[in-house]
Motif scaffolding. Sequence first.
Motif, PDB file in Angstrom:
ATOM      1  N   LEU A  17       0.823  -1.207   0.000  1.00 48.57           N
ATOM      2  CA  LEU A  17       0.000   0.000   0.000  1.00 48.57           C
ATOM      3  C   LEU A  17       0.859   1.260   0.000  1.00 48.57           C
ATOM      4  CD1 LEU A  17      -2.663  -1.021   2.677  1.00 48.57           C
ATOM      5  CD2 LEU A  17      -2.650  -1.488   0.225  1.00 48.57           C
ATOM      6  N   ASN A  18       0.342   2.320  -0.640  1.00 47.52           N
ATOM      7  CA  ASN A  18       1.092   3.577  -0.644  1.00 47.52           C
ATOM      8  C   ASN A  18       0.841   4.395   0.624  1.00 47.52           C
ATOM      9  OD1 ASN A  18      -1.410   4.680  -1.123  1.00 47.52           O
ATOM     10  ND2 ASN A  18      -0.927   5.503  -3.135  1.00 47.52           N
ATOM     11  N   ALA A  19      -0.083   3.945   1.472  1.00 47.82           N
ATOM     12  CA  ALA A  19      -0.346   4.630   2.743  1.00 47.82           C
ATOM     13  C   ALA A  19      -0.565   3.612   3.850  1.00 47.82           C
ATOM     14  CB  ALA A  19      -1.571   5.526   2.613  1.00 47.82           C
ATOM     15  N   ASN A  20       0.091   3.857   4.966  1.00 45.33           N
ATOM     16  CA  ASN A  20      -0.108   3.066   6.175  1.00 45.33           C
ATOM     17  C   ASN A  20      -0.828   3.980   7.162  1.00 45.33           C
ATOM     18  OD1 ASN A  20       0.095   1.143   8.216  1.00 45.33           O
ATOM     19  ND2 ASN A  20       2.100   1.892   8.860  1.00 45.33           N
ATOM     20  N   PHE A  21      -2.045   3.622   7.529  1.00 42.51           N
ATOM     21  CA  PHE A  21      -2.852   4.488   8.384  1.00 42.51           C
ATOM     22  C   PHE A  21      -2.656   4.135   9.855  1.00 42.51           C
ATOM     23  CE2 PHE A  21      -4.864   4.599   4.258  1.00 42.51           C
ATOM     24  CZ  PHE A  21      -5.053   5.959   4.076  1.00 42.51           C
ATOM     25  N   ILE A  22      -2.312   5.163  10.632  1.00 44.26           N
ATOM     26  CA  ILE A  22      -2.154   5.009  12.079  1.00 44.26           C
ATOM     27  C   ILE A  22      -3.016   6.078  12.741  1.00 44.26           C
ATOM     28  CG2 ILE A  22      -0.551   5.144  14.022  1.00 44.26           C
ATOM     29  CD1 ILE A  22       1.631   4.094  12.159  1.00 44.26           C
ATOM     30  N   ASP A  23      -3.844   5.654  13.671  1.00 42.19           N
ATOM     31  CA  ASP A  23      -4.755   6.561  14.375  1.00 42.19           C
ATOM     32  C   ASP A  23      -5.602   7.395  13.409  1.00 42.19           C
ATOM     33  OD1 ASP A  23      -3.841   5.676  16.870  1.00 42.19           O
ATOM     34  OD2 ASP A  23      -2.221   7.164  16.882  1.00 42.19           O
ATOM     35  N   GLY A  24      -5.978   6.779  12.274  1.00 41.30           N
ATOM     36  CA  GLY A  24      -6.896   7.426  11.342  1.00 41.30           C
ATOM     37  C   GLY A  24      -6.277   8.307  10.281  1.00 41.30           C
ATOM     38  N   ASP A  27       0.345   7.668   7.779  1.00 40.29           N
ATOM     39  CA  ASP A  27       1.550   7.852   8.580  1.00 40.29           C
ATOM     40  C   ASP A  27       2.695   8.393   7.733  1.00 40.29           C
ATOM     41  OD1 ASP A  27       3.168   7.608  10.928  1.00 40.29           O
ATOM     42  OD2 ASP A  27       4.054   5.796  10.069  1.00 40.29           O
ATOM     43  N   GLY A  28       3.305   9.509   8.207  1.00 41.67           N
ATOM     44  CA  GLY A  28       4.478  10.065   7.555  1.00 41.67           C
ATOM     45  C   GLY A  28       4.197  10.918   6.332  1.00 41.67           C
ATOM     46  N   TRP A  29       2.931  11.168   6.025  1.00 41.59           N
ATOM     47  CA  TRP A  29       2.603  11.975   4.850  1.00 41.59           C
ATOM     48  C   TRP A  29       2.724  13.458   5.172  1.00 41.59           C
ATOM     49  CZ3 TRP A  29      -1.016  10.349   0.482  1.00 41.59           C
ATOM     50  CH2 TRP A  29      -0.770   9.014   0.129  1.00 41.59           C
ATOM     51  N   PHE A  30       3.015  14.264   4.158  1.00 41.27           N
ATOM     52  CA  PHE A  30       3.129  15.719   4.288  1.00 41.27           C
ATOM     53  C   PHE A  30       1.791  16.326   4.708  1.00 41.27           C
ATOM     54  CE2 PHE A  30       2.715  19.883   2.083  1.00 41.27           C
ATOM     55  CZ  PHE A  30       3.670  20.589   2.789  1.00 41.27           C
ATOM     56  N   MET A  31       0.704  15.896   4.072  1.00 40.98           N
ATOM     57  CA  MET A  31      -0.629  16.367   4.426  1.00 40.98           C
ATOM     58  C   MET A  31      -1.273  15.335   5.349  1.00 40.98           C
ATOM     59  SD  MET A  31      -0.916  19.308   2.935  1.00 40.98           S
ATOM     60  CE  MET A  31      -2.605  19.819   2.698  1.00 40.98           C
ATOM     61  N   ALA A  32      -2.141  15.792   6.231  1.00 40.83           N
ATOM     62  CA  ALA A  32      -2.816  14.908   7.192  1.00 40.83           C
ATOM     63  C   ALA A  32      -4.007  14.247   6.492  1.00 40.83           C
ATOM     64  CB  ALA A  32      -3.261  15.703   8.411  1.00 40.83           C
ATOM     65  N   LEU A  33      -3.716  13.220   5.716  1.00 45.73           N
ATOM     66  CA  LEU A  33      -4.739  12.538   4.926  1.00 45.73           C
ATOM     67  C   LEU A  33      -5.473  11.516   5.795  1.00 45.73           C
ATOM     68  CD1 LEU A  33      -5.768  12.552   1.968  1.00 45.73           C
ATOM     69  CD2 LEU A  33      -4.444  10.463   1.672  1.00 45.73           C
ATOM     70  N   LYS A  34      -6.778  11.732   5.933  1.00 48.83           N
ATOM     71  CA  LYS A  34      -7.588  10.862   6.782  1.00 48.83           C
ATOM     72  C   LYS A  34      -7.787   9.488   6.131  1.00 48.83           C
ATOM     73  CE  LYS A  34     -11.051  12.566   9.038  1.00 48.83           C
ATOM     74  NZ  LYS A  34     -12.309  13.196   9.408  1.00 48.83           N
ATOM     75  N   ASP A  74      -2.848  20.196   6.497  1.00 45.55           N
ATOM     76  CA  ASP A  74      -1.520  19.677   6.807  1.00 45.55           C
ATOM     77  C   ASP A  74      -1.399  19.170   8.239  1.00 45.55           C
ATOM     78  OD1 ASP A  74      -1.653  22.266   7.896  1.00 45.55           O
ATOM     79  OD2 ASP A  74       0.505  22.584   7.673  1.00 45.55           O
ATOM     80  N   ILE A  75      -2.413  19.374   9.066  1.00 41.70           N
ATOM     81  CA  ILE A  75      -2.348  18.912  10.455  1.00 41.70           C
ATOM     82  C   ILE A  75      -3.612  18.144  10.835  1.00 41.70           C
ATOM     83  CG2 ILE A  75      -0.794  20.752  11.234  1.00 41.70           C
ATOM     84  CD1 ILE A  75      -3.362  22.032  12.530  1.00 41.70           C
ATOM     85  N   ARG A  76      -3.455  17.185  11.698  1.00 45.30           N
ATOM     86  CA  ARG A  76      -4.594  16.381  12.175  1.00 45.30           C
ATOM     87  C   ARG A  76      -5.594  17.225  12.961  1.00 45.30           C
ATOM     88  NH1 ARG A  76      -2.491  10.561  14.089  1.00 45.30           N
ATOM     89  NH2 ARG A  76      -1.098  10.161  12.348  1.00 45.30           N
ATOM     90  N   GLU A  77      -5.078  18.195  13.709  1.00 42.29           N
ATOM     91  CA  GLU A  77      -5.930  19.012  14.570  1.00 42.29           C
ATOM     92  C   GLU A  77      -6.981  19.801  13.798  1.00 42.29           C
ATOM     93  OE1 GLU A  77      -1.956  18.495  16.623  1.00 42.29           O
ATOM     94  OE2 GLU A  77      -2.626  18.980  14.607  1.00 42.29           O
ATOM     95  N   ALA A  78      -6.807  19.939  12.486  1.00 44.22           N
ATOM     96  CA  ALA A  78      -7.784  20.678  11.672  1.00 44.22           C
ATOM     97  C   ALA A  78      -9.156  20.005  11.703  1.00 44.22           C
ATOM     98  CB  ALA A  78      -7.299  20.789  10.230  1.00 44.22           C
ATOM     99  N   HIS A  79      -9.193  18.768  12.133  1.00 41.03           N
ATOM    100  CA  HIS A  79     -10.450  18.024  12.194  1.00 41.03           C
ATOM    101  C   HIS A  79     -11.051  18.043  13.602  1.00 41.03           C
ATOM    102  CE1 HIS A  79      -9.758  16.694   8.123  1.00 41.03           C
ATOM    103  NE2 HIS A  79      -8.512  16.471   8.476  1.00 41.03           N
ATOM    104  N   THR A  80     -10.546  18.933  14.437  1.00 42.29           N
ATOM    105  CA  THR A  80     -11.079  19.070  15.796  1.00 42.29           C
ATOM    106  C   THR A  80     -11.642  20.479  15.957  1.00 42.29           C
ATOM    107  OG1 THR A  80      -8.906  19.684  16.675  1.00 42.29           O
ATOM    108  CG2 THR A  80      -9.448  17.344  16.709  1.00 42.29           C
ATOM    109  N   CYS A  81     -11.335  21.137  17.025  1.00 40.94           N
ATOM    110  CA  CYS A  81     -11.826  22.497  17.293  1.00 40.94           C
ATOM    111  C   CYS A  81     -11.154  23.489  16.347  1.00 40.94           C
ATOM    112  CB  CYS A  81     -11.544  22.867  18.753  1.00 40.94           C
ATOM    113  SG  CYS A  81     -11.988  24.570  19.143  1.00 40.94           S
ATOM    114  N   TRP A  82     -11.933  24.076  15.434  1.00 43.95           N
ATOM    115  CA  TRP A  82     -11.370  24.943  14.398  1.00 43.95           C
ATOM    116  C   TRP A  82     -10.714  26.199  14.991  1.00 43.95           C
ATOM    117  CZ3 TRP A  82      -9.304  24.430  10.010  1.00 43.95           C
ATOM    118  CH2 TRP A  82      -9.060  25.529   9.199  1.00 43.95           C
ATOM    119  N   ARG A  83     -11.279  26.756  16.024  1.00 50.53           N
ATOM    120  CA  ARG A  83     -10.725  27.969  16.634  1.00 50.53           C
ATOM    121  C   ARG A  83      -9.280  27.741  17.081  1.00 50.53           C
ATOM    122  NH1 ARG A  83     -14.717  29.443  20.215  1.00 50.53           N
ATOM    123  NH2 ARG A  83     -13.876  27.987  21.718  1.00 50.53           N
TER     124      ARG A  83
END
Length: 159
Positions: A17-24, A27-34, A74-83
Amino acid sequence: MKNDQIETLATKRSSDLNANFIDGFADGWFMALKESYKMELDIKLTERKKNKISYYEWTQGPYYCFSEGQIIYDIREAHTCWREAIKKVNIACQIVAAKPNIPIKIADNVKGKTKFSVLEGYVKFILFKPDKERTKLIPHVCYNLSQNNFVNYLKTGNL
């Protein structure tokens, strides 16, 4: 011929696979791809057989299909509290137009054979960056890449 038959003829799916998903997230990608983008990466559970026993494993194919309207940060936190997240986001990518990779049939009339290949689609996207106050994202630059090069960008950050 059905799409899954064409896909089988066009290419064999790989268990590499071209992506190994860890915690959703990839893993290791430049952008936080869900992990919810598995379909767009053409990663799916595929039935396999070994010694006449069926089992399923995740496989990778070439039919990337990112589409209009999708936004990737680019960050995982973008999917949490936007403020709070807007204070940390450096880049966001919004797809404004896209066409998926598709299988194509190539007839060799001399040899009387048919081959299958992949016709690359494209992704047109806008990169957004935060304003100086970090209260909103503003358009920065627009790119048009093949689906394959877009996946490479998400993974490495290289355009």
